[in-house]
Design an enzyme around this catalytic site. Sequence first.
Site, short mmCIF file in Angstrom:
data_model
loop_
_atom_site.label_atom_id
_atom_site.label_comp_id
_atom_site.label_asym_id
_atom_site.label_seq_id
_atom_site.Cartn_x
_atom_site.Cartn_y
_atom_site.Cartn_z
N ARG A 115 0.74 -1.23 0.02
CA ARG A 115 0.10 -0.09 0.03
C ARG A 115 0.95 1.21 -0.11
O ARG A 115 1.93 1.10 0.69
CB ARG A 115 -0.82 -0.13 1.15
CG ARG A 115 -1.89 0.96 1.41
CD ARG A 115 -2.95 0.83 0.48
NE ARG A 115 -4.08 1.87 1.10
CZ ARG A 115 -5.17 2.31 0.36
NH1 ARG A 115 -5.06 1.84 -1.14
NH2 ARG A 115 -5.90 2.94 0.85
N THR A 394 -9.72 0.27 -9.86
CA THR A 394 -8.95 -0.57 -9.21
C THR A 394 -8.81 -1.91 -10.04
O THR A 394 -9.79 -2.14 -11.06
CB THR A 394 -9.24 -0.97 -7.71
OG1 THR A 394 -9.26 0.24 -7.08
CG2 THR A 394 -8.47 -1.91 -7.02
N THR A 412 -4.13 -0.95 -7.17
CA THR A 412 -4.93 0.31 -7.65
C THR A 412 -4.10 1.44 -7.70
O THR A 412 -2.98 1.74 -7.12
CB THR A 412 -5.97 0.66 -6.64
OG1 THR A 412 -7.00 1.58 -7.06
CG2 THR A 412 -5.53 0.87 -5.27
N ASN A 414 -6.49 4.01 -7.49
CA ASN A 414 -7.70 4.81 -6.75
C ASN A 414 -8.59 5.19 -7.95
O ASN A 414 -9.38 4.50 -8.37
CB ASN A 414 -7.40 5.91 -5.79
CG ASN A 414 -8.50 6.06 -4.93
OD1 ASN A 414 -9.05 5.28 -4.56
ND2 ASN A 414 -8.69 7.40 -4.60
N ASP A 436 -8.00 8.06 0.22
CA ASP A 436 -8.42 7.06 1.01
C ASP A 436 -8.18 7.46 2.67
O ASP A 436 -8.81 6.82 3.44
CB ASP A 436 -7.82 5.82 0.86
CG ASP A 436 -8.54 5.15 -0.35
OD1 ASP A 436 -9.69 5.48 -0.96
OD2 ASP A 436 -7.73 4.24 -1.00
N SER A 465 -7.75 1.01 3.33
CA SER A 465 -8.18 0.67 2.12
C SER A 465 -9.42 -0.65 2.18
O SER A 465 -9.59 -0.84 3.05
CB SER A 465 -7.12 -0.30 1.49
OG SER A 465 -7.47 -0.94 0.30
N GLY A 487 -13.80 -1.54 -6.93
CA GLY A 487 -15.04 -0.92 -6.68
C GLY A 487 -15.17 -0.05 -5.28
O GLY A 487 -16.00 0.11 -4.85
N GLY A 488 -13.95 0.55 -4.93
CA GLY A 488 -13.93 1.40 -4.13
C GLY A 488 -14.62 0.74 -2.52
O GLY A 488 -14.23 -0.39 -2.29
O1 DON Z 1 -7.93 1.17 -1.47
C1 DON Z 1 -9.16 1.45 -1.66
O2 DON Z 1 -10.04 1.06 -1.03
C2 DON Z 1 -9.50 2.20 -2.79
N1 DON Z 1 -8.41 2.98 -3.19
C3 DON Z 1 -10.00 1.42 -3.95
C4 DON Z 1 -10.38 2.21 -4.95
C5 DON Z 1 -11.21 1.46 -6.05
O3 DON Z 1 -11.57 0.36 -6.05
C6 DON Z 1 -11.72 2.40 -7.12
N2 DON Z 1 -12.41 1.57 -7.93
N3 DON Z 1 -13.98 1.56 -8.40
#
Ligand code: DON
Length: 585
Positions: A115, A394, A412, A414, A436, A465, A487-488
């Site tokens: 990370r 990501t 990712t 981001n 994040d 994350s 997917g955040g």
């Molecule tokens: O680490 C995380 O949780 C975010 N940076 C992930 C970002 C992400 O999956 C965006 N996608 N849709």
Amino acid sequence: MKKEPRKLVIKTKIILFLILFISNKAISASSFPIEESFQIFHPEYSEQGMVASQEKTASEIGAKILKQGGNAVDAAVAVGYALAVTLPKAGNIGGGGFMLVWLNKEKKSIVINYREKAPFAATKDMFLDKKGRVNVDEITTSYNGAGVPGTVYGLNLALKKYGTLPLKKVMEPAINLARNGITVTHALSISLTESMKHLQKNEESTRIFFKKNKEPYNPGETLYQKDLANTLEEIANKGTDAFYRGSIAKKIVEDVKTHKGIMTLKDLQDYKAIEMSPIEGTYNGFTVLSVPPPSSGGVTLIEILNILENYDFKKIPFRSAEYFHILSEAMNFAYYDRNNSLGDPDFVKNPIEKLISKKYAKEIFQKIDLKNHIPSEIVQKEGIRRESNQDGNTTHYSVVDKFGNMVSNTYTLNYYYGNGKTAKGTGILLNNEMDDFTAKVGAANSFGLVQGAKNSIEPQKRPLSSMTPTILLNSKKEAILATGAPGGSRIITQSLLMITGFIDYQKNIASLASYPRFHRQLWPDKFYYEDGIAYETLEVLKKMGHDIERVNPYGSLQTVQKNIENRFLGSSDPRSEGDAAVGVW
Ligand code: DON
């Protein structure tokens, strides 16, 4: 001839016993039947291994490495570098992630935490404007939105410790693709078109990712990434130090400085990816492995699974209102803990033991009302909502080799194409992972996550994350499935839906990737769902008090499985660029 009644009773008893024995065996976690016929979606099959990623060329590269005798880690590193070229919106060397490795011979699992870190000069309030509001533009599109990248360190560490092939060998395909060009797919063309505004704020990104007239490439045209090819070649020849201490580091820092960013050479020189133990839980006889903080993924996934273990899903029809209600209520409680209790373990104490305990899950189970949604303001008294932007990106990929080793990797930038800035002369897109962090306690980030002080910005800290690369073991402690998704904030619940659908409803992995998804994350207090849930079911949910909101299709589950016949299965989410699960024969 008439049968004697006594004999008939004995015979019936034997038959009943056999039925019970067989059906009991059928649901035991070591020999696990998955419904495979009469399904609309089917996984890929193979005999020697499988790679599932979001992009076919990269999966093929991984499969080729396996075919040539490489192990799952060799293939995973090759795929990681390849995606940096073929899937530039998310594949990367300028970002970071988490790799979960299962070593089958040793029966051992490891997490490589690569990370990104906040630079030394980062401060708690660095993204607040004079009025104390979060400067969204600054955190997502400036050079300061970038954390110190971890991908190169992480991939190279994985290869060195757990791979079998030289770095040059696994990087060669990526270098060739960058130098000789890739044929622009329909998906890449669309993604570049959609991100035109974001990327064209930067001269270098415009020069690399668009034609001379600044138009996006059309499908079938060739995209060359010569600077990236040189950068990758430098890493292949000189190793990790080339990126963190050598000419690449200098170029990155020079560009950052030109744009008034705070990342320095010392930030890069001091960066280290680290090995950690996975978060481990059990669910209905299976072992679930995932990643620990600074990702919230593993803890939250296991907390939800522990809550769900209190229900008898044999009595709850798949995708009924009751099913959606129970799962989404469990999500809400777990996201409360996710947002308020977790942060980088190098800086804060995480109450992991409590959060993943069966006892704590039971307490939550007792709070869940089967008939009514519990409003988020009851679960958490305060919370501020900012419009959630789920457009980030990501990518996840999963690999299984013929030896039974598995890799589950999520990494990712981001957002799509990170902060949109390509470090001059390197071809490297930088991330915007600083978003994040909790830029301000109580204010939501791009994924609508309202996070707490434990995740505040501090120099050298890693932002929390949601990445949830996951591996499932059967009761014989054999790895049988690896999965994960982008997917955040919705990453965690995608892995959850795969795991519960697989274990509780015995659905095949391709079907599970294709079902319309749903998600809750406490704030905003909404039941998000993809189109495809029956109207009547949604009406029942509304009556239970759910504020429902239909969202565009999201995420992308990439899953591999080893079944009871030791065959390999793969499924690449139909929401992504196409069928990118590639088997090895
Ligand atoms: O680490 C995380 O949780 C975010 N940076 C992930 C970002 C992400 O999956 C965006 N996608 N849709």
